[in-house]
Design a protein around this motif. Structure first.
Motif, PDB file in Angstrom:
ATOM      1  N   ILE A 148       1.062  -1.378   0.263  1.00 27.49           N
ATOM      2  CA  ILE A 148      -0.645  -0.731  -0.031  1.00 27.49           C
ATOM      3  C   ILE A 148       0.646   1.458   0.490  1.00 27.49           C
ATOM      4  O   ILE A 148       0.610   2.343  -0.635  1.00 27.49           O
ATOM      5  N   TRP A 158       0.721   4.369  -2.734  1.00 26.94           N
ATOM      6  CA  TRP A 158       0.685   5.447  -2.429  1.00 26.94           C
ATOM      7  C   TRP A 158       1.895   6.520  -2.897  1.00 26.94           C
ATOM      8  O   TRP A 158       1.202   8.089  -3.336  1.00 26.94           O
ATOM      9  N   ALA A 164      -4.239   2.374  -3.934  1.00 28.44           N
ATOM     10  CA  ALA A 164      -3.221   2.642  -2.300  1.00 28.44           C
ATOM     11  C   ALA A 164      -5.011   2.071  -1.398  1.00 28.44           C
ATOM     12  O   ALA A 164      -4.743   1.369  -0.679  1.00 28.44           O
ATOM     13  N   SER A 203      -6.411  -0.978   0.388  1.00 27.07           N
ATOM     14  CA  SER A 203      -6.736  -0.319   2.199  1.00 27.07           C
ATOM     15  C   SER A 203      -7.924  -1.023   2.190  1.00 27.07           C
ATOM     16  O   SER A 203      -8.350  -1.568   3.480  1.00 27.07           O
TER      17      SER A 203
END
Length: 236
Positions: free
Chosen positions: A193, A197, A205, A209
């Motif tokens: 992630i 990002w 991302a 999440s």
């Protein structure tokens, strides 16, 4: 959402599952496997070491036994970034890269980092068990190992389960230590992630999440249920 935006009706109208199609599912599957393995092994191994440390400190008469408690609590005083960089340099220049990029290295670091918390839990639980229980077992002819296995561990089980669930949650979301020591071979979900990002893959991302949160909800519910049940039993 296709891009970052403030809550509004326009934002609601732009909601879709399009970003989930951009998720690198092959990489994510590997990351989930790695995170799951660490999530199971880290609290299990940490609690095994913590119980041994607590027993040596609180029950044995080994000279210098208080040093075990000092060693167990020492990682708590070291910042995760400094600790991770130190382990990385050690693995590269002392171990010649033998463990670099492996789950074994991450597992070792996670165990050491969580040992402070685990020993606080096992110390407090063991202090509540009177020595007379062990003395009675010894008088009945039980060895030290049998006493630990059949007397101490059953009484410590609620604390161990509580600590296991808590450390499993912390391990699954751990980013700082994993970010420093992770390669393509031992990638974890939080690091994936973070990588997306920082490479301008904000929407992807965010999608991962949400997947991470969906995976964590059962664990959080189990943790909440156990704590609530344990609290109700103590009140009764």
């Amino acid at each position: 959402l296709p891009y970052f935006q403030l809550p509004s009706m326009d934002a609601v109208r732009s909601l879709s599952f399009e970003q989930f199609r951009n998720v690198p599912w092959d990489v994510l599957n590997e990351a989930i496997k790695h995170s799951a393995v660490l999530m199971v092994l880290t609290p299990t191994a940490t609690l095994a070491v913590a119980v041994c440390f607590s027993w040596v400190v609180l029950r044995s008469k080994v000279p210098g036994r208080s040093l075990f408690d000092f060693i167990a609590f020492l990682p708590h005083a070291v910042p995760n970034i400094l600790f991770g960089v130190s382990v990385l340099l050690f693995s590269l220049f002392v171990l010649k890269g033998a463990l670099n990029g492996t789950l074994t290295l991450l597992l070792f670091v996670f165990i050491v980092a969580r040992l402070s918390y685990a020993t606080r839990m096992t110390n407090s639980a063991l202090l509540q068990l009177h020595r007379e229980l062990e003395e009675a077992a010894h008088m009945a002819g039980a060895s030290t190992w049998v006493t630990v296995r059949r007397v101490l561990l059953p009484l410590l089980t609620p604390t161990l389960i509580y600590a296991w669930l808590w450390m499993a949650l912390l391990t699954f979301r751990e980013l700082t230590l994993a970010l420093i020591l992770t390669t393509r071979e031992n990638l974890t979900v939080p690091v994936l992630i973070w990588s997306l990002w920082t490479s301008h893959g904000l929407s992807t991302a965010a999608a991962i999440s949400l997947i991470l949160m969906a995976m964590m909800v059962p664990m959080i519910f189990l943790y909440w249920w156990f704590v609530r049940r344990k609290g109700l039993l103590e009140l009764a």
